[in-house]
Design a protein around this motif. Structure first.
Motif, mmCIF file in Angstrom:
data_model
loop_
_atom_site.group_PDB
_atom_site.id
_atom_site.type_symbol
_atom_site.label_atom_id
_atom_site.label_comp_id
_atom_site.label_asym_id
_atom_site.label_seq_id
_atom_site.Cartn_x
_atom_site.Cartn_y
_atom_site.Cartn_z
ATOM 1 N N SER A 56 15.658 67.693 40.652
ATOM 2 C CA SER A 56 15.759 66.377 41.280
ATOM 3 C C SER A 56 14.400 65.905 41.799
ATOM 4 C CB SER A 56 16.798 66.389 42.407
ATOM 5 O OG SER A 56 16.320 67.106 43.531
ATOM 6 N N MET A 57 13.391 66.791 41.834
ATOM 7 C CA MET A 57 12.041 66.411 42.255
ATOM 8 C C MET A 57 11.210 65.859 41.100
ATOM 9 S SD MET A 57 11.005 69.458 44.797
ATOM 10 C CE MET A 57 11.794 69.629 46.378
ATOM 11 N N ARG A 58 11.752 65.916 39.897
ATOM 12 C CA ARG A 58 11.023 65.454 38.717
ATOM 13 C C ARG A 58 10.470 64.029 38.897
ATOM 14 N NH1 ARG A 58 10.515 67.296 33.513
ATOM 15 N NH2 ARG A 58 11.963 69.016 33.910
ATOM 16 N N PRO A 59 11.280 63.060 39.382
ATOM 17 C CA PRO A 59 10.724 61.704 39.551
ATOM 18 C C PRO A 59 9.559 61.655 40.547
ATOM 19 C CG PRO A 59 13.127 61.682 39.795
ATOM 20 C CD PRO A 59 12.701 63.110 39.692
ATOM 21 N N ILE A 60 9.587 62.523 41.554
ATOM 22 C CA ILE A 60 8.502 62.552 42.544
ATOM 23 C C ILE A 60 7.206 62.985 41.863
ATOM 24 C CG2 ILE A 60 7.636 63.692 44.635
ATOM 25 C CD1 ILE A 60 10.623 64.071 45.433
ATOM 26 N N LEU A 61 7.262 64.067 41.093
ATOM 27 C CA LEU A 61 6.053 64.558 40.432
ATOM 28 C C LEU A 61 5.605 63.626 39.314
ATOM 29 C CD1 LEU A 61 6.814 67.150 42.084
ATOM 30 C CD2 LEU A 61 5.460 68.323 40.361
ATOM 31 N N THR A 62 6.558 63.003 38.641
ATOM 32 C CA THR A 62 6.202 62.030 37.609
ATOM 33 C C THR A 62 5.466 60.856 38.239
ATOM 34 O OG1 THR A 62 8.080 62.700 36.237
ATOM 35 C CG2 THR A 62 7.134 60.526 35.784
ATOM 36 N N ALA A 63 5.953 60.386 39.392
ATOM 37 C CA ALA A 63 5.279 59.287 40.100
ATOM 38 C C ALA A 63 3.890 59.725 40.554
ATOM 39 C CB ALA A 63 6.117 58.830 41.291
ATOM 40 N N MET A 64 3.754 60.958 41.031
ATOM 41 C CA MET A 64 2.440 61.460 41.456
ATOM 42 C C MET A 64 1.477 61.521 40.268
ATOM 43 S SD MET A 64 3.560 64.438 44.135
ATOM 44 C CE MET A 64 1.911 64.859 44.684
ATOM 45 N N LYS A 65 1.985 61.958 39.112
ATOM 46 C CA LYS A 65 1.161 62.028 37.901
ATOM 47 C C LYS A 65 0.687 60.627 37.511
ATOM 48 C CE LYS A 65 1.448 63.161 33.003
ATOM 49 N NZ LYS A 65 2.337 63.647 31.926
ATOM 50 N N GLU A 66 1.617 59.661 37.497
ATOM 51 C CA GLU A 66 1.260 58.296 37.117
ATOM 52 C C GLU A 66 0.267 57.702 38.105
ATOM 53 O OE1 GLU A 66 4.856 56.034 36.495
ATOM 54 O OE2 GLU A 66 5.555 57.475 34.987
ATOM 55 N N TRP A 67 0.468 57.947 39.404
ATOM 56 C CA TRP A 67 -0.458 57.439 40.395
ATOM 57 C C TRP A 67 -1.847 58.041 40.180
ATOM 58 C CZ3 TRP A 67 -3.844 58.932 44.105
ATOM 59 C CH2 TRP A 67 -4.282 57.946 44.985
ATOM 60 N N GLY A 68 -1.891 59.354 39.941
ATOM 61 C CA GLY A 68 -3.178 60.025 39.709
ATOM 62 C C GLY A 68 -3.899 59.469 38.493
ATOM 63 N N LEU A 69 -3.150 59.213 37.418
ATOM 64 C CA LEU A 69 -3.761 58.635 36.213
ATOM 65 C C LEU A 69 -4.288 57.232 36.498
ATOM 66 C CD1 LEU A 69 -1.163 59.759 33.504
ATOM 67 C CD2 LEU A 69 -3.548 60.536 33.705
ATOM 68 N N ASN A 70 -3.497 56.423 37.222
ATOM 69 C CA ASN A 70 -3.934 55.057 37.561
ATOM 70 C C ASN A 70 -5.169 55.084 38.457
ATOM 71 O OD1 ASN A 70 -1.927 53.816 36.057
ATOM 72 N ND2 ASN A 70 -0.511 53.723 37.777
ATOM 73 N N TYR A 71 -5.184 56.000 39.407
ATOM 74 C CA TYR A 71 -6.331 56.110 40.309
ATOM 75 C C TYR A 71 -7.583 56.495 39.523
ATOM 76 C CZ TYR A 71 -9.288 57.557 44.178
ATOM 77 O OH TYR A 71 -10.320 57.685 45.061
ATOM 78 N N LYS A 72 -7.445 57.490 38.674
ATOM 79 C CA LYS A 72 -8.571 57.942 37.854
ATOM 80 C C LYS A 72 -9.070 56.796 36.972
ATOM 81 C CE LYS A 72 -9.660 61.769 34.732
ATOM 82 N NZ LYS A 72 -9.080 62.908 34.010
ATOM 83 N N ASP A 73 -8.116 56.061 36.409
ATOM 84 C CA ASP A 73 -8.441 54.924 35.561
ATOM 85 C C ASP A 73 -9.199 53.848 36.354
ATOM 86 O OD1 ASP A 73 -8.219 54.044 32.896
ATOM 87 O OD2 ASP A 73 -6.650 52.614 33.471
ATOM 88 N N SER A 74 -8.761 53.592 37.594
ATOM 89 C CA SER A 74 -9.426 52.579 38.419
ATOM 90 C C SER A 74 -10.852 53.009 38.764
ATOM 91 C CB SER A 74 -8.626 52.282 39.685
ATOM 92 O OG SER A 74 -8.740 53.340 40.609
ATOM 93 N N LEU A 75 -11.062 54.318 38.954
ATOM 94 C CA LEU A 75 -12.418 54.805 39.218
ATOM 95 C C LEU A 75 -13.305 54.621 37.987
ATOM 96 C CD1 LEU A 75 -11.797 58.120 41.200
ATOM 97 C CD2 LEU A 75 -12.515 55.902 42.094
ATOM 98 N N ASN A 76 -12.736 54.889 36.815
ATOM 99 C CA ASN A 76 -13.499 54.703 35.576
ATOM 100 C C ASN A 76 -13.867 53.232 35.373
ATOM 101 O OD1 ASN A 76 -13.383 57.424 34.945
ATOM 102 N ND2 ASN A 76 -11.566 57.214 33.662
ATOM 103 N N ARG A 77 -12.907 52.333 35.693
ATOM 104 C CA ARG A 77 -13.179 50.893 35.551
ATOM 105 C C ARG A 77 -14.250 50.440 36.532
ATOM 106 N NH1 ARG A 77 -7.556 50.493 35.106
ATOM 107 N NH2 ARG A 77 -7.442 49.752 37.238
ATOM 108 N N SER A 78 -14.149 50.932 37.783
ATOM 109 C CA SER A 78 -15.137 50.477 38.792
ATOM 110 C C SER A 78 -16.522 51.047 38.520
ATOM 111 C CB SER A 78 -14.665 50.833 40.201
ATOM 112 O OG SER A 78 -14.655 52.227 40.392
ATOM 113 N N SER A 79 -16.605 52.244 37.968
ATOM 114 C CA SER A 79 -17.928 52.817 37.686
ATOM 115 C C SER A 79 -18.550 52.175 36.459
ATOM 116 C CB SER A 79 -17.836 54.342 37.496
ATOM 117 O OG SER A 79 -17.109 54.669 36.350
ATOM 118 N N SER A 80 -17.753 51.613 35.567
ATOM 119 C CA SER A 80 -18.306 50.956 34.379
ATOM 120 C C SER A 80 -18.825 49.546 34.710
ATOM 121 C CB SER A 80 -17.273 50.881 33.256
ATOM 122 O OG SER A 80 -16.210 50.030 33.613
ATOM 123 N N HIS A 81 -18.445 49.013 35.892
ATOM 124 C CA HIS A 81 -18.925 47.696 36.309
ATOM 125 C C HIS A 81 -20.184 47.770 37.171
ATOM 126 C CE1 HIS A 81 -14.643 46.618 35.420
ATOM 127 N NE2 HIS A 81 -15.304 45.713 34.748
#
Length: 114
Positions: A88-113
């Protein structure tokens, strides 16, 4: 094992108390894939000590998050898997994974600007 009487009032604090350690989260992440044996977990979790892994698995088993199955073989084979509560914790970890990917992606976007 946690009982109703010694749980924190705050539901977020309950979750943090049960799975808030770095290692417990990574163990659950692995067990979301399939059941794992102790040595497989140890090898996959770079930097975890045998004692911390043992203590984390024991604690999560006592809290009902994982199951421990001993197969009657020689030598004995033990596998750890998520229980229904752990699943039942699967959605929690899935959300954490997606958040981590989005955060990493936002850092990549900001460093490329820059």
């Amino acid at each position: 094992m946690l009982t109703k009487d010694n749980l924190p009032e705050c539901p977020v604090a309950i979750t943090v108390q049960l799975i808030g350690s770095k290692w417990k989260l990574l163990i659950i992440r692995n067990l979301m894939e399939r059941p794992w044996r102790f040595n497989e977990l140890k090898k996959s979790l770079d930097g975890i000590s045998q004692k911390v892994l043992t203590d984390s698995l024991r604690s999560m088993e006592e809290d009902g998050i994982i199951t421990r199955t001993v197969f009657p073989e020689v030598p004995p084979r033990v596998e750890y898997a998520l229980s229904d509560i752990g699943e039942s914790m699967r959605p929690i970890l899935t959300a954490m994974k997606e958040w981590g990917l989005n955060y990493k992606d936002s850092l990549n976007r900001s460093s490329s600007h820059e």
